[in-house]
Design an enzyme around this catalytic site. Structure first.
Site, short mmCIF file in Angstrom:
data_model
loop_
_atom_site.label_atom_id
_atom_site.label_comp_id
_atom_site.label_asym_id
_atom_site.label_seq_id
_atom_site.Cartn_x
_atom_site.Cartn_y
_atom_site.Cartn_z
N HIS A 544 0.83 -1.20 0.00
CA HIS A 544 0.00 0.00 0.00
C HIS A 544 0.87 1.25 0.00
CE1 HIS A 544 -2.94 -2.81 2.39
NE2 HIS A 544 -2.93 -3.09 1.09
N GLN A 545 1.89 1.27 -0.83
CA GLN A 545 2.84 2.39 -0.86
C GLN A 545 2.15 3.68 -1.30
OE1 GLN A 545 3.19 -0.57 -2.37
NE2 GLN A 545 5.10 -1.51 -1.73
#
Length: 625
Positions: A544-545
């Site tokens: 979930h960068q």
């Protein structure tokens, strides 16, 4: 139950991407998976030879386009589809990877393609405080290199985050991004398959992205919900009024089939003559006039290394994600001047925030054992249940669609969730024996609960490794450098252990795996000091960068784009993906990525004089192109 058609109206082409058998490694299960793929490719709704966007694939692009979208992933596919709704606009979508493989359509196989040819297979630079047990202390970051991007290989969970996430964005100088502002764009894309259950205040039907629950859940999924209730949590829609509780999540799927952004948004647009798609093509830089700082086009390299320039009339949209979007800006000379000069990239516009503010949810995989001798194997019977009816073990992700969100004592605000629980187990994939949740030597099965920090304080950054666009960037994640992230994770682990001790899970004989983590032998097992050591040794980065092209006003020295997603100081250049998040949302980031793309396309249409959607006081978005 959905019965697939027995014949297709057009020829099935050559296989695209890695096969199921090739993703099973040295497993004795490879023959079964190879045969299974043959059957899968005969299923028209899975292979979808007539519906794929292949009619828009181009080997030779035109000389000039109105809009060029860089990256055909979770957000870029949406942007290109929406812009091509305006028939007089010619739109080019450029994707570094190929088309999505048919095996990725099967929900239970979602982990198979991590590490395959459709994965960039990024590794961080050596970490100081995390991933200490990994080779060279590097954390692994899977990112999709395929049309549809990481939405082709993610867990499909549809989570929007907390209302406060977006209100905080707006409060930081980004008008138009409060929860009330963005809700219509979530609803615009949504085709909720269970609208009667979740209601119309927060959900909608008729969009391009199907959202609903998988056809099948193992009995343990419901036991987990009961366990949550025993601990005082409600079972409810976490995308609605409340964002705390337990639920079996809705997924981006329909009839037991994954819907990536490419499948949902590009395939319906495949007959538009104004939409062109280049696959296996890398954008080496955005072309910016050094004097006027106007964008004039892009430079690309195809899979054979041939270079060409493509001009743009209106704007270039960068949608490469939190890793590739800052990389493209840096290669184009937009970023910290001193960093660019170090790798011999000519600076065009000094913008110090490019690549900074990088952050990600971080988790820890807590292992448990359960007693369950009744789980069916993944064999021809279960395969046929999926092939004929899109039901059974292969139509879901085991217990991975169960999730929970809660606030720990480390939360910034009372009752604001800062921790999410994920679960792993009962996955019908290519195991060594073909048994779902393989039996261990003591006739038990392993499952996982992994708490994830939703509001990480640690920040990292991305820089160029060299001026070569094919060189992966240097990723400094800096996980767990803020002690608050460690404390939150430890709270999550202790909650997971308490959850395992509830009566619904005791019926499964659920118990903690007491194998001591290597490197933590000096600490008393299960003490806070032990878990603090364990999370640093066996760190679990989520996928979930966010944040590396931060949205913010011009007076924010770290802001890269403004509230209209325009790159500060450069004309005709915008960024539309999770990299623009000032702070990552509290949950899986695919749904927010789609929302950002929907809103971004709306802003482009409005800026360039197209008819746009109207948002009324009831937060209903009226679909007018």
């Amino acid at each position: 139950m959905a019965t697939s058609p027995s014949s297709c109206d057009c020829l099935v082409g050559v296989p695209t991407g890695p096969t199921l058998a090739s993703t099973c490694g040295g497993s004795a299960f490879m023959l079964f998976m190879g045969l299974l793929e043959v059957f899968i490719r005969s299923q028209c709704d899975l292979e979808d030879p007539c519906g794929r966007a292949s009619t828009r694939f181009r080997s030779e692009p035109d000389y000039e386009y109105d809009f060029i979208v860089i990256g055909g992933g979770s957000a870029g596919s949406v942007v290109a589809s929406r812009l091509s709704e305006v028939p007089q606009w010619k739109v080019l979508l450029i994707e570094a990877g190929g088309d999505e493989p048919v095996g990725a359509q099967i929900p239970s196989m979602f982990l198979n393609f991590i590490g395959s040819d459709i994965d960039y297979r990024y590794n961080t630079e050596p970490e100081r405080m995390a991933c200490l047990s990994s080779m060279e202390q590097r954390c692994y970051w899977p990112r999709g290199k395929v049309l549809g991007g990481t939405s082709v290989m993610n867990g499909m969970m549809y989570i929007r985050g907390n209302r406060e996430d977006y209100d905080d964005w707006a409060a930081q100088g980004n008008p138009g991004w409060s929860y009330q502002d963005v809700l219509p764009f979530f609803k615009k894309s949504e085709d909720n398959l269970e609208l009667d259950a979740v209601g119309t205040e927060y959900h909608a039907k008729g969009g391009l992205l199907p959202v609903g629950k998988f056809p099948y859940n193992p009995p343990l999924s419901y036991a987990l919900l009961k366990a949550g209730e025993e601990m005082g949590f409600s079972v409810q829609d976490l995308n609605g009024q409340n964002s705390t509780g337990f639920m079996i999540a809705q997924m981006t799927a329909r009839n037991g089939i994954r819907y990536s952004s490419a499948r949902a948004f590009l395939r319906p647009a495949r007959m538009r003559n104004n939409l062109h798609i280049l696959l296996n093509t890398t954008v080496t830089k955005v072309l910016i006039h050094p004097g006027t700082k106007n964008v004039v086009g892009v430079e690309v390299s195809d899979q054979f290394g041939s270079m060409r320039k493509i001009l743009v009339k209106k704007e270039v949209i960068v949608s490469g994600g939190a890793v590739n979007s800052p990389q493209i800006l840096l290669l184009s000379g937009v970023g910290p001047k001193e960093d660019l000069q170090k790798v011999n990239v000519r600076p065009v516009h000094h913008l110090p925030g490019v690549g900074k503010n990088l952050h990600n949810h971080v988790a820890y995989f807590t292992n448990f054992f359960i007693d369950d001798a009744d789980t069916a194997p993944l064999n021809w019977a279960t395969a046929m249940e999926y092939l004929l009816f899109r039901d059974g073990l292969m139509s879901g992700t085991g217990i991975s669609d169960v999730t929970a969100k809660m606030a720990t004592r480390w939360a910034d605000r009372p009752n604001l969730p800062d921790l999410q629980l994920y679960f792993g187990g009962y996955l019908a994939s290519c195991a060594r024996t073909g048994q779902v949740g393989e039996l261990l030597s003591n006739n038990s099965r392993a499952i996982q609960i992994f708490p994830a920090v939703l509001n990480p304080k640690s920040r990292g950054y991305i820089t160029l490794r060299s001026a070569d666009p094919l060189d992966p960037p240097r990723i400094f994640a800096n996980y767990l450098t803020d002690e608050r992230d460690v404390k939150t994770l430890v709270e999550g682990i202790k909650f997971a252990i308490r959850l395992s001790q509830t009566s619904p899970l005791k019926q499964y004989g659920m118990r903690l795996d007491k194998t001591v983590v290597k490197g933590c032998e000096s600490h008393a097992f299960a003490s806070d000091a032990y878990w603090e050591c364990a999370v640093r040794q066996n760190t679990g980065p989520e996928n979930h960068q966010a944040g590396s092209c931060k949205m913010g006003p011009s007076h924010d020295p770290m802001a890269v784009v403004n509230h209209e997603l325009r790159v500060h100081g450069v004309r005709g250049l915008r960024v539309m993906d999770t990299s623009i998040m000032p702070k990552v949302t509290a949950g899986n980031t695919h749904a927010p990525a789609v929302m950002i793309a929907e809103k971004g396309a709306y802003l482009l249409k409005r800026a360039w004089g197209a008819k746009v959607u109207r948002v009324d006081a009831t937060w209903t978005l009226h679909r007018v192109i």
